[in-house]
Design a protein around this motif. Structure first.
Motif, PDB file in Angstrom:
ATOM      1  N   ASP A 219      31.313  19.684 -75.734  1.00 11.26           N
ATOM      2  CA  ASP A 219      32.316  20.731 -75.956  1.00 11.26           C
ATOM      3  C   ASP A 219      31.701  22.034 -76.468  1.00 11.26           C
ATOM      4  O   ASP A 219      32.415  22.935 -76.906  1.00 11.26           O
ATOM      5  N   ASP A 220      30.371  22.146 -76.389  1.00 11.74           N
ATOM      6  CA  ASP A 220      29.668  23.335 -76.859  1.00 11.74           C
ATOM      7  C   ASP A 220      29.254  24.175 -75.656  1.00 11.74           C
ATOM      8  O   ASP A 220      28.464  23.723 -74.815  1.00 11.74           O
ATOM      9  N   PRO A 221      29.754  25.416 -75.519  1.00 14.66           N
ATOM     10  CA  PRO A 221      29.354  26.264 -74.383  1.00 14.66           C
ATOM     11  C   PRO A 221      27.844  26.458 -74.295  1.00 14.66           C
ATOM     12  O   PRO A 221      27.299  26.573 -73.192  1.00 14.66           O
ATOM     13  N   ASP A 222      27.179  26.491 -75.458  1.00 10.29           N
ATOM     14  CA  ASP A 222      25.735  26.701 -75.448  1.00 10.29           C
ATOM     15  C   ASP A 222      25.007  25.563 -74.731  1.00 10.29           C
ATOM     16  O   ASP A 222      23.939  25.776 -74.143  1.00 10.29           O
ATOM     17  N   THR A 223      25.588  24.357 -74.760  1.00 13.20           N
ATOM     18  CA  THR A 223      24.978  23.230 -74.058  1.00 13.20           C
ATOM     19  C   THR A 223      24.868  23.515 -72.563  1.00 13.20           C
ATOM     20  O   THR A 223      23.832  23.277 -71.935  1.00 13.20           O
ATOM     21  N   TYR A 224      25.933  24.050 -71.981  1.00 16.68           N
ATOM     22  CA  TYR A 224      25.940  24.318 -70.544  1.00 16.68           C
ATOM     23  C   TYR A 224      25.105  25.545 -70.191  1.00 16.68           C
ATOM     24  O   TYR A 224      24.552  25.612 -69.088  1.00 16.68           O
ATOM     25  N   ILE A 225      25.026  26.483 -71.129  1.00 17.64           N
ATOM     26  CA  ILE A 225      24.132  27.620 -70.897  1.00 17.64           C
ATOM     27  C   ILE A 225      22.695  27.127 -70.827  1.00 17.64           C
ATOM     28  O   ILE A 225      21.924  27.528 -69.943  1.00 17.64           O
ATOM     29  N   ARG A 226      22.319  26.247 -71.777  1.00 13.29           N
ATOM     30  CA  ARG A 226      20.959  25.707 -71.784  1.00 13.29           C
ATOM     31  C   ARG A 226      20.714  24.750 -70.620  1.00 13.29           C
ATOM     32  O   ARG A 226      19.577  24.524 -70.231  1.00 13.29           O
ATOM     33  N   ALA A 227      21.800  24.197 -70.047  1.00 12.13           N
ATOM     34  CA  ALA A 227      21.679  23.332 -68.872  1.00 12.13           C
ATOM     35  C   ALA A 227      21.657  24.138 -67.578  1.00 12.13           C
ATOM     36  O   ALA A 227      21.630  23.553 -66.491  1.00 12.13           O
ATOM     37  N   ARG A 228      21.659  25.471 -67.687  1.00 11.83           N
ATOM     38  CA  ARG A 228      21.609  26.379 -66.527  1.00 11.83           C
ATOM     39  C   ARG A 228      22.771  26.104 -65.580  1.00 11.83           C
ATOM     40  O   ARG A 228      22.604  25.971 -64.370  1.00 11.83           O
ATOM     41  N   VAL A 229      24.002  26.049 -66.157  1.00 12.52           N
ATOM     42  CA  VAL A 229      25.162  25.720 -65.346  1.00 12.52           C
ATOM     43  C   VAL A 229      25.445  26.802 -64.307  1.00 12.52           C
ATOM     44  O   VAL A 229      25.973  26.509 -63.218  1.00 12.52           O
ATOM     45  N   ALA A 230      25.108  28.049 -64.598  1.00 12.61           N
ATOM     46  CA  ALA A 230      25.347  29.120 -63.639  1.00 12.61           C
ATOM     47  C   ALA A 230      24.510  28.953 -62.380  1.00 12.61           C
ATOM     48  O   ALA A 230      24.857  29.476 -61.318  1.00 12.61           O
ATOM     49  N   GLN A 231      23.423  28.212 -62.480  1.00  8.64           N
ATOM     50  CA  GLN A 231      22.543  27.989 -61.330  1.00  8.64           C
ATOM     51  C   GLN A 231      22.705  26.588 -60.742  1.00  8.64           C
ATOM     52  O   GLN A 231      21.998  26.218 -59.810  1.00  8.64           O
ATOM     53  N   ALA A 232      23.637  25.797 -61.294  1.00 12.51           N
ATOM     54  CA  ALA A 232      23.817  24.412 -60.860  1.00 12.51           C
ATOM     55  C   ALA A 232      24.640  24.347 -59.579  1.00 12.51           C
ATOM     56  O   ALA A 232      25.395  25.270 -59.243  1.00 12.51           O
ATOM     57  N   ALA A 233      24.494  23.236 -58.866  1.00 12.38           N
ATOM     58  CA  ALA A 233      25.288  23.009 -57.655  1.00 12.38           C
ATOM     59  C   ALA A 233      26.663  22.456 -58.002  1.00 12.38           C
ATOM     60  O   ALA A 233      27.660  22.780 -57.343  1.00 12.38           O
ATOM     61  N   MET A 234      26.728  21.638 -59.057  1.00 13.67           N
ATOM     62  CA  MET A 234      27.995  21.005 -59.403  1.00 13.67           C
ATOM     63  C   MET A 234      27.934  20.436 -60.809  1.00 13.67           C
ATOM     64  O   MET A 234      26.859  20.076 -61.300  1.00 13.67           O
ATOM     65  N   VAL A 235      29.086  20.375 -61.442  1.00 10.85           N
ATOM     66  CA  VAL A 235      29.262  19.655 -62.705  1.00 10.85           C
ATOM     67  C   VAL A 235      30.241  18.522 -62.442  1.00 10.85           C
ATOM     68  O   VAL A 235      31.324  18.744 -61.901  1.00 10.85           O
TER      69      VAL A 235
END
Length: 450
Positions: free
Chosen positions: A181-197
């Motif tokens: 539930d932490d936005p920083d987790t997804y930022i560090r997971a490079r979600v903007a460059q991911a194909a899918m969550v």
């Protein structure tokens, strides 16, 4: 050298600072004891009529406290020997117990934790792209990981607990430490460059994940599961591109495979105009014959691409012999499958209700699919859901023969086993097979090995 910054980071936390302060206090007490014992050493030696320098006094105290005991300086009186025992016991406590313990607690353990944290990274490299982010590791995610590895696409499993992350890392999975539930987790997971969550957790947790990811990226695809029909709209509003109700999908898939009631084809897949269907061979002229002798292509222009034999699939060839327990996997157009049905639909027609074992979400989905097809059923469950048609429910344990007989196990052509426990499903499959050797059984399995 790479571990030094990590260790220093551990030492700068509030708990670590408190421990360092405690260590400093203990060291101060140790220094004070050395000074006090040095002074007392001079007084006792003076009482015995001997004189030594302050350096020698500190030397004697350290030698005794460290239990080295060189024996070059000793007391001659009982008072001196008693004093030596006190110094020795103090040194044993401080040097041989407390100091090693403090070193392990405040330096070695943080270093080990730092090494462990390095195995569960808190971020992905900046250049990571085209990967799939998973929020857990259950049966669905395991199947998805196998497909991703087969297609050579990267993935990462987000894990909130360090111990769990280390366990999964040691099992060979790619993990990243971070709160879901932490936005920083997804930022560090490079979600903007991911194909899918993909999130396969509870409906509320999936909603939180989707909403959090959408705050960071508007373009990444988000897929999530939903247990309740009411959650589908909520998940879509939260930002999911695709909401999957696996229990309902599985129930419909199981219902499509109920083929023991007749010898007709039942479509299970489609590739454009090409249909993939299954058909039971029981009580048809196909039983006991080789495919080359049957010549289905000459009669219906349909291809037999494989055969299911008691849950095992094998590719079909000219020498494949059709057994009474065989289920043919056919490929052809709608017209070709209709031609097959015209040849064999007169065989093995049963109007007896299908027996469904398990009244959970999957079992209820199977029942709903059968109702749409106009097929009767009986569902067995220990605690039936109120939404079920009570006229079609048999309350009880499916492991009891009387319950199975009440549901119609001795007359039905098909049994669908839908419980979520693989061990129970295997047990019930064997039980039903012993009761009815030629019955058509469709079982649910969460693990491939089952």
């Amino acid at each position: 050298m790479k571990s030094i910054p990590v260790v220093l980071n551990f030492l700068t936390t509030r708990q670590r600072r408190r421990n360092i302060f405690l260590l400093a206090k203990l060291l101060a007490i140790f220094v004070l004891l050395v000074l006090v014992f040095t002074v007392l050493f001079h007084y006792v030696m003076a009482w015995e009529g001997r004189q030594y320098s302050w350096t020698t006094g500190i030397y004697w105290v350290m030698v005794v406290m460290s239990t080295l005991g060189f024996g070059d300086i000793t007391f001659h009186s009982d008072l001196g020997r008693l004093f030596s025992v006190v110094v020795l016991m103090s040194g044993t406590v401080f040097i041989l117990v407390l100091l090693p313990f403090m070193f392990i607690q405040f330096f070695y353990v943080p270093w080990m934790e730092a090494q462990a944290a390095a195995r569960a990274p808190r971020s992905l490299p900046d250049k990571t792209a085209g990967h799939v982010i998973l929020t857990g590791l259950a049966a669905v995610e395991l199947a998805l990981i196998r497909l991703l590895e087969r297609s050579q696409r990267g993935y990462v499993v987000l894990v909130a607990e360090l111990a769990e992350a280390l366990r999964l890392h040691d099992e060979g999975y790619r993990v990243m430490l971070g709160a879901l539930d932490d936005p920083d987790t997804y930022i560090r997971a490079r979600v903007a460059q991911a194909a899918m969550v993909f999130s396969g957790r509870t409906d509320t947790a999936n909603t939180n994940v989707a909403f959090t990811v959408r705050e960071i990226s508007d373009s990444v695809a988000i897929a999530a599961t939903a247990s309740s029909p009411a959650s589908v709209d909520i998940l879509q509003l939260a930002g999911c591109n695709r909401v999957l109700r696996f229990e309902e999908m599985l129930g419909h898939a199981l219902a499509r495979r109920i083929i023991g009631r007749d010898a007709k084809t039942h479509v299970i897949g489609r590739f454009g105009e090409l249909l993939i269907a299954e058909a039971a061979a029981l009580h048809t002229p196909l039983v006991g014959r080789r495919l080359r002798d049957i010549r289905l292509r000459d009669h219906a222009n349909v291809n037999v691409i494989g055969v299911w034999e008691r849950g095992r699939f094998q590719l079909a060839g000219p020498d494949t012999i059709i057994q009474a327990t065989s289920v043919l996997v056919l490929a052809g157009t709608r017209e070709q499958l209709d031609a097959y049905d015209e040849l064999f639909c007169i065989y093995e027609r049963s109007d007896k209700p299908v027996v469904i074992i398990g009244g959970g979400r999957v079992g209820r989905a199977v029942a709903a699919a059968l109702v749409k097809e106009g097929t009767d059923y009986r569902i067995i469950d220990r605690r039936p859901d109120d939404s079920l048609d009570h006229d079609k429910v048999v309350a009880g344990d499916a492991a009891e023969l009387e319950v199975l007989q009440t549901a119609g196990i001795m007359d039905t052509a098909s049994v669908v086993i839908t419980t979520h426990d693989d061990d129970m499903n295997v047990y019930l499959t064997i039980y039903c097979r012993r009761l009815r050797p030629n019955i058509h059984i469709i079982g649910r399995a969460n693990l491939d090995r089952n």
